[in-house]
Design an enzyme around this catalytic site. Structure first.
Site, PDB file in Angstrom:
ATOM      1  N   GLU A 195       0.720  -1.278  -0.119  1.00 52.17           N
ATOM      2  CA  GLU A 195      -0.004  -0.113  -0.133  1.00 52.17           C
ATOM      3  C   GLU A 195       0.733   1.246   0.081  1.00 52.17           C
ATOM      4  O   GLU A 195       1.958   1.173   0.443  1.00 52.17           O
ATOM      5  CB  GLU A 195      -1.015  -0.009   1.179  1.00 52.17           C
ATOM      6  CG  GLU A 195      -2.036  -1.297   1.308  1.00 52.17           C
ATOM      7  CD  GLU A 195      -2.792  -1.338   0.433  1.00 52.17           C
ATOM      8  OE1 GLU A 195      -3.459  -0.384  -0.240  1.00 52.17           O
ATOM      9  OE2 GLU A 195      -2.825  -2.388  -0.271  1.00 52.17           O
TER      10      GLU A 195
ATOM     11  N   ARG B 282      -4.646  14.149  -9.109  1.00 54.31           N
ATOM     12  CA  ARG B 282      -5.057  13.571 -10.420  1.00 54.31           C
ATOM     13  C   ARG B 282      -6.263  14.130 -10.926  1.00 54.31           C
ATOM     14  O   ARG B 282      -6.509  14.245 -12.194  1.00 54.31           O
ATOM     15  CB  ARG B 282      -5.127  11.808 -10.326  1.00 54.31           C
ATOM     16  CG  ARG B 282      -6.267  11.335  -9.508  1.00 54.31           C
ATOM     17  CD  ARG B 282      -6.076  10.087  -9.405  1.00 54.31           C
ATOM     18  NE  ARG B 282      -7.048   9.223  -8.822  1.00 54.31           N
ATOM     19  CZ  ARG B 282      -7.311   8.059  -8.732  1.00 54.31           C
ATOM     20  NH1 ARG B 282      -6.543   6.998  -9.263  1.00 54.31           N
ATOM     21  NH2 ARG B 282      -8.432   7.560  -7.952  1.00 54.31           N
TER      22      ARG B 282
END
Ligand SMILES: *[C@@H]1O[C@H](CO)[C@@H](O)[C@H](O)[C@H]1NC(C)=O
Ligand SMILES: *[C@@H]1O[C@H](CO)[C@@H](O)[C@H](O)[C@H]1NC(C)=O
Ligand SMILES: *[C@@H]1O[C@H](CO)[C@@H](O)[C@H](O)[C@H]1NC(C)=O
Length: 366
Positions: free
Chosen positions: A128, A200
């Site tokens: 992760e 993003r």
């Protein structure tokens, strides 16, 4: 050194001095060195003579897989590697691997109550990004080694990599042959968890002012079936391989599978260009940080597809290399055995939190 004239060497003062030096300094030094060497060697001896026993304390995210037979050899041709998941084998385990998620949620606990063999090492495993690893302070001073996608982890397990082709199956006269045909959308993006605050999303919202971006996934209600994912992306000239978390070396299957394997040129947002350069071929991706603005990035993409040869250059690696994805935990764990010999004998992550949270170079949406 030559003996300058003195007939009896033990009569010369320099000889006495050297003898004195040898006895008082060198002998103890050699003695300690040999003890140290011997200590190191005895710790490592079991690697040479027997199998390395790796105990997986619990399976990541629940499902377990068969470890029948000599799994590392049978499946991956890695010798001398005994991968087990029975906790009863703890006393004889050389390494015990703990997947972080289950420790973080409290589903599983570290076996502090069991005595640890002197040479046994505990390995912290996580794929992760740092923001999904929770509070790591309780895990300081516990683990000897780390296993993650990071290049500086003790065991590096990337999401994917490029490997030389076994044999060239294509028969193309030019790189053009390696580019999927019938491309139509300029840029595509697949997003399952859209969060308008993420970098993003900011970049996407800015980029779509200068070029058209086809969006798939929940955001536009155009969810792609898994079998449709790569064929859909292969029709796009560019794929927005935008990571949901920006941290050192965090380069996921968005690059390896969605872009490289599908056959669309990746436009990447994630760690800085150097991190990509370290693992991906030059001129195979477009990094948003290499442009002063999304307008200029958009212009570059629009221009690039008009120059067939230049666009084809982004696929040059496909002549000699292919994508290798890592998806099986067994393969990742077996890879410990091929990386084990280069590790320091003694190590403790006193501040795992600090090691994990090495964020690098925050991206600014321009
Ligand atoms: C190593 O493991 C293999 C497969 O489990 C086994 O056949 C072999 O006897 C083991 N070697 C040693 C020295 O324990
Ligand atoms: C590969 O291409 C060459 C030249 O175009 C051709 O002569 C040859 O038969 C091809 N080989 C295969 C296996 O298709
Ligand atoms: C492993 O870490 C522990 C601390 O949790 C330490 O006491 C031990 O010496 C370390 N062992 C090795 C082989 O590095």
């Amino acid at each position: 050194m030559t003996n300058n004239g003195s007939v009896l060497p033990w009569g010369s003062p320099s000889f006495c001095f050297r003898l004195f030096f040898f006895v008082t300094c060198l002998v103890p030094l050699l003695y300690f060195l040999s003890m140290y060497e011997w200590g190191l060697y005895s710790d490592r001896l079991h690697i040479v003579t027997g199998n390395l026993t790796i105990l997986l304390w619990h399976w990541p995210f629940g499902p377990s897989y068969s470890l029948e037979g000599d799994v590392c050899w049978d499946r991956y041709r890695i010798p001398g590697c005994r991968l087990v998941d029975q906790r009863s084998l703890y006393p004889s385990a050389d390494l015990v691997v703990f997947h972080h998620r289950e420790l973080m949620t409290g589903q599983e606990r570290l076996p502090f109550h069991l005595p640890r063999a002197r040479h046994q090492t505990w390995v912290w495993l996580s794929l992760e990004s740092p923001d999904n690893n929770g509070d790591l302070k309780p895990f300081n001073n516990v683990f000897n080694w780390t296993m993650s996608y990071r290049r500086d982890a003790d065991f590096t397990i990337p999401y994917g990599k490029l490997v030389p082709k076994d044999r060239d199956t294509g028969n193309y006269s030019s790189t053009q042959g390696y580019i999927p045909k019938n491309k139509s959308p300029l840029a595509c993006w697949v997003v399952s968890h859209y969060n308008p605050q993420q970098k993003r999303s900011l970049v996407y919202n800015s980029l779509r002012k200068s070029i058209k971006v086809e969006v798939y996934g929940q955001l536009e209600g155009r969810v792609l079936a898994p079998t449709n994912l790569l064929p859909t992306i292969s029709r796009c000239y560019f794929y927005l391989a935008f990571e949901n978390s920006i941290s050192k070396d965090y380069i996921t299957e968005k690059l390896w599978r969605n872009a490289y394997q599908a056959g669309a040129v990746p436009v990447v947002l994630g760690p800085p260009p150097d991190d990509y350069m370290a693992v991906a071929p030059p001129n195979s991706f477009i990094h948003i940080e290499d442009f002063p603005s999304t307008t200029e990035l958009g212009n570059y993409l629009s221009q690039l597809i008009l120059d067939e040869e230049r666009y084809a250059g982004y696929f040059a690696w496909r002549r000699s290399h292919q994508v290798k994805l890592y998806t099986d935990w067994r393969e990742r764990l077996c890879s410990i055995c091929s990386q084990y010999h280069i590790l320091p004998a003694q190590k403790v992550y006193r501040d795992l939190e600090a090691w994990v949270r090495v964020y690098c170079c925050p991206l600014v949406a321009k």
